[in-house]
Design an enzyme around this catalytic site. Sequence first.
Site, PDB file in Angstrom:
ATOM      1  N   HIS A   1       0.814  -1.211   0.000  1.00  0.00           N
ATOM      2  CA  HIS A   1       0.000   0.000   0.000  1.00  0.00           C
ATOM      3  C   HIS A   1       0.853   1.270   0.000  1.00  0.00           C
ATOM      4  O   HIS A   1       0.350   2.369  -0.239  1.00  0.00           O
ATOM      5  CB  HIS A   1      -0.920  -0.012   1.230  1.00  0.00           C
ATOM      6  CG  HIS A   1      -2.221   0.696   1.004  1.00  0.00           C
ATOM      7  ND1 HIS A   1      -2.442   1.540  -0.062  1.00  0.00           N
ATOM      8  CD2 HIS A   1      -3.383   0.686   1.724  1.00  0.00           C
ATOM      9  CE1 HIS A   1      -3.670   2.025   0.010  1.00  0.00           C
ATOM     10  NE2 HIS A   1      -4.266   1.526   1.080  1.00  0.00           N
TER      11      HIS A   1
ATOM     12  N   ASP B   1      -2.239   2.382  -4.507  1.00  0.00           N
ATOM     13  CA  ASP B   1      -3.466   2.811  -3.835  1.00  0.00           C
ATOM     14  C   ASP B   1      -4.554   1.763  -4.014  1.00  0.00           C
ATOM     15  O   ASP B   1      -4.512   0.949  -4.942  1.00  0.00           O
ATOM     16  CB  ASP B   1      -3.947   4.145  -4.387  1.00  0.00           C
ATOM     17  CG  ASP B   1      -2.978   5.287  -4.078  1.00  0.00           C
ATOM     18  OD1 ASP B   1      -2.280   5.189  -3.052  1.00  0.00           O
ATOM     19  OD2 ASP B   1      -2.920   6.243  -4.877  1.00  0.00           O
TER      20      ASP B   1
END
Length: 435
Positions: A406, A410
């Site tokens: 992450h 995204d």
Amino acid sequence: MATDVKVPTLGESITEATIGQWLKKPGEAVAVDEPIASLETDKVSVELPSPVAGTLSEQLFAEGDTVEVGAVIARIGEGVATAAPSAPAAGAKTGDGQTVVAGTPVNPVGAGENPALREDHEAAPAEHADLTLSPAVRRAVLELHVDPSKIHGTGKDGRITKDDVLLAAKAKEGAPAPVHEPEVKAPIAAAAPAAQPARITGERHEERVKMTRLRQTIATRLKEAQNTAALLTTFNDVDMSAVIDARARYKDPFEKKHGIRLGFMGFFVKAVALAARDVPSVNARIEGDEIVYHDYLDVSVAVSAPKGLVVPVVRNAESMSFAKIEQAIAAFGKKAKDGTLTAEDMKGGTFTISNGGVFGSLLSTPIINPPQSAVLGMHRIEERPVVKDGQIVARPMMYLALSYDHRLIDGREAVTFLVRVKEAIEDPTRLLIDL
């Protein structure tokens, strides 16, 4: 004059290895390039060939020892093989009057002993004294009381594996006990441990086995991924009807033309390549404070090997045909089974595909393979009720899981990527027209 056998260069950044198994014993003859030992590294297991023909005169390290690249681990002497010093000559008498056959003392035929039973046990060591058994296999043979000479080995070059021993023991348990068995009073081989009584139901046992170098590396890298990356997993499901229909329609002409079966992996590799063009961050990596993007797709395909999961790399997959992809994966699968994968085969990789479905997995959260930033998990196909055009119908469905870092990817990008893969699998025409 003896010739030193050294640990060769095993790949970039590999400085040491572990002796997994000696394939030749001192006193045995070896030919040029004949394997005398197997070496385990952080990435692969390789066989160490003899540089000359002669006789293995000395082993300088034991199985399980760690050796550095360039270290001398054995010596090859000139001349033909001779019997190992510790093994008395066949037919010689020991101090207690026992007869030695191929280095194993056996009791002579005595009153009340079944000669046929003695011959059966005596001939096997003499005829198969050159069997090479790994420590685990040797321990299983002794514990389960099976004759290794009667086991058909399924390992490389016909070697016996632990699974072969377990199958032989299971078959032995199902066979009727011979009538003469209770009459055997003395142990057949003095060198072997005495027969242990049958285990009592509920008895508890433990066994300690040292982790292989490959398993240690896998553990370290997976924990490193958890500690470093901000791991997150997103899921979707895909209707496999179109791919299944395409395989059924074209599998025979495909195999006839290319000499390889048309599998599911080719479709998924092509779908990933297509999706990575729309979402390039999934095929990128973090390096320091920079993001490195790739205009190529080197897919690490997780393959099950006897000593653990390995990930050989299919390079430039974005420009490969279905046939080339399937041929590359099949070749890696065979090399993994034979233990002949090299460090170069697993070097690099920009994205990983792991197919837990072949083992029956319904759903999982795969862990990325650093420094990669994402991994696609495939799972088993099963019919489930879904709604199509307002009707509840049964369809062959598969869950897909995308685990990603992450820090770089995204949530919107991860979901978009997985949806692109889903669309390509449910409508394979997209793979042909690059849509």
